[in-house]
Write an enzyme that holds these catalytic residues in place. Sequence first.
Site, mmCIF file in Angstrom:
data_model
loop_
_atom_site.group_PDB
_atom_site.id
_atom_site.type_symbol
_atom_site.label_atom_id
_atom_site.label_comp_id
_atom_site.label_asym_id
_atom_site.label_seq_id
_atom_site.Cartn_x
_atom_site.Cartn_y
_atom_site.Cartn_z
ATOM 1 N N LYS A 14 -18.830 -24.300 86.723
ATOM 2 C CA LYS A 14 -17.508 -24.727 87.184
ATOM 3 C C LYS A 14 -17.169 -26.148 86.744
ATOM 4 O O LYS A 14 -16.042 -26.435 86.380
ATOM 5 C CB LYS A 14 -17.432 -24.664 88.718
ATOM 6 N N ARG A 89 -13.466 -22.849 101.205
ATOM 7 C CA ARG A 89 -14.790 -22.243 101.133
ATOM 8 C C ARG A 89 -14.864 -20.944 101.933
ATOM 9 O O ARG A 89 -15.798 -20.175 101.789
ATOM 10 C CB ARG A 89 -15.846 -23.206 101.668
ATOM 11 N N ARG A 128 -34.719 -27.740 85.992
ATOM 12 C CA ARG A 128 -34.773 -29.187 86.091
ATOM 13 C C ARG A 128 -36.140 -29.677 86.584
ATOM 14 O O ARG A 128 -36.724 -29.125 87.501
ATOM 15 C CB ARG A 128 -33.693 -29.662 87.055
ATOM 16 N N ARG A 162 -38.635 -30.996 91.875
ATOM 17 C CA ARG A 162 -38.201 -31.247 93.251
ATOM 18 C C ARG A 162 -38.176 -29.929 94.026
ATOM 19 O O ARG A 162 -37.867 -28.882 93.476
ATOM 20 C CB ARG A 162 -36.796 -31.863 93.274
ATOM 21 N N ARG A 173 -30.516 -20.616 98.142
ATOM 22 C CA ARG A 173 -29.237 -21.341 98.085
ATOM 23 C C ARG A 173 -28.150 -20.441 97.489
ATOM 24 O O ARG A 173 -27.008 -20.413 97.946
ATOM 25 C CB ARG A 173 -29.426 -22.614 97.247
#
Length: 218
Positions: A14, A89, A128, A162, A173
Site C-alpha cells: 500500500k 478500519r 527483515r 526481531r 498479525r
Amino acid sequence: MINLILLGLPGAGKGTASERIVDKYHLTHISTGDMFREAMANKTKVGLEAKSYIDKGNLVPDEVTAKLVEERLSQPDIKEGYILDGFPRTTVQAELLEGITKRLKKPLTNVIALEVDEETLIKRLSARYMCKNCGATYNKISKQPKVEGTCDRCGGHEFYQREDDKPEVVKNRLEVNEKMNAPLKDFYQKKGLLTVINGKQTPEKVFEDIDAVLSNNQ
Ligand SMILES: [Zn+2]
C-alpha cells in the site's frame, strides 16, 4: 476528482502504491496517524480529546477519530482529491465516513484492495533482520549486505530477527488484520466502489493496474 481508499494487509504494498498515486494524481495523502500526532502537538480541541484517551491507555473512540477526519477533509488544500490512510478500519467507521463525505460533498470514488496471498506476505514481512552489533536493518529479499554475512555498516557477523518479524508472529498479525479487512471489502463491494488488484505483481505492474482504474474516473 479522485477520492480513494487503499485496502490491503501489511506487506501488500500500500505504501509504495499510494506514493505513486499521489505523484501522478496530486491527491492529498491523509494519514490518521499523522493527523493525531499533529492535532495533539497543536493542542486542538479534538487533539486534546484524543490525547485524554491515549494517555489513559484507551482506544480513541470512533466519533473522535471521525471528527478529526472531518476537520481534515474540510481543509481547502484538497483540490484534486484525497487518499485516506488508516481510516476506516471497521464498517462502523466506514458508515461514519460516508456521513462525513456526504456532508462535505466529497464522496469516495474508489476503493482499491491489493490482494496478496498469505504465504507471500509472510515471506515479505519476515524477510527483515538486523545486525546484532549496530542494529542496521537488512532484508533477505530486497536488501542483503554487500558482502554476505558481514554488516555493511560495522563489519559485524552476527545477525538476529526481531520478535515481531518472525514468521509465526507475522502470521498472527496477518490473521488479525484479515479479520478487519474482509468486512470492509464486503461493505465497499456492495456500494459498487471496490476494485481488487493483484498485489503479488511487481510494483510497476500494480501501479499500471491502479492507473487503469483511476484514469477511467477523470
Ligand atoms: Zn552492524
